[in-house]
Design a protein around this motif. Sequence first.
Motif, mmCIF file in Angstrom:
data_model
loop_
_atom_site.group_PDB
_atom_site.id
_atom_site.type_symbol
_atom_site.label_atom_id
_atom_site.label_comp_id
_atom_site.label_asym_id
_atom_site.label_seq_id
_atom_site.Cartn_x
_atom_site.Cartn_y
_atom_site.Cartn_z
ATOM 1 N N TYR A 8 0.944 -1.731 -0.125
ATOM 2 C CA TYR A 8 0.294 -0.225 -0.229
ATOM 3 C C TYR A 8 0.716 1.080 0.170
ATOM 4 N N GLU A 33 -2.852 3.483 -1.641
ATOM 5 C CA GLU A 33 -3.174 2.486 -3.217
ATOM 6 C C GLU A 33 -3.084 1.804 -2.951
ATOM 7 N N ASP A 34 -4.215 0.295 -3.187
ATOM 8 C CA ASP A 34 -3.721 -0.756 -3.219
ATOM 9 C C ASP A 34 -2.360 -1.380 -4.096
ATOM 10 N N ARG A 36 -1.540 -4.208 -5.698
ATOM 11 C CA ARG A 36 -1.537 -5.266 -6.744
ATOM 12 C C ARG A 36 -3.152 -4.570 -6.968
ATOM 13 N N THR A 37 -4.446 -4.241 -6.987
ATOM 14 C CA THR A 37 -4.910 -4.120 -7.171
ATOM 15 C C THR A 37 -5.146 -2.090 -7.789
ATOM 16 N N GLU A 39 -6.127 -0.020 -6.401
ATOM 17 C CA GLU A 39 -7.961 0.360 -5.521
ATOM 18 C C GLU A 39 -7.729 1.892 -4.540
#
Length: 102
Positions: A8, A33-34, A36-37, A39
């Motif tokens: 993150y 912000e993640d 990996r995604t 999002e």
Amino acid sequence: MGLTIGGYRAVEHLGGGRSGPSGPRVRPFWRAEDARTLEDVGLAVLPVEAADIVREAVDAAVGVRHPHLLPVADVVEDGTRLAVVAAWPRGGRLTELVRRRG
């Protein structure tokens, strides 16, 4: 921002924090912000010394479901800090809602 913990990356400081008597300023609440995604997520970043208390609170909250509470998605640690991760609210922050509605 420079703050990254687990997967993150901090995007915006949301508030909170205080100066400790013997340590640096703690700035616990972030929009992040993640990696990996990609999002948005919310992060509460705390000193690793609080890990036992935080994990107990997260375990106790796991079964709680309420439309005004965001469930914990992850808990990550990097040796000096612990972050509690929650989904970012779909409607945004309350301050943004008030700004839109006036």
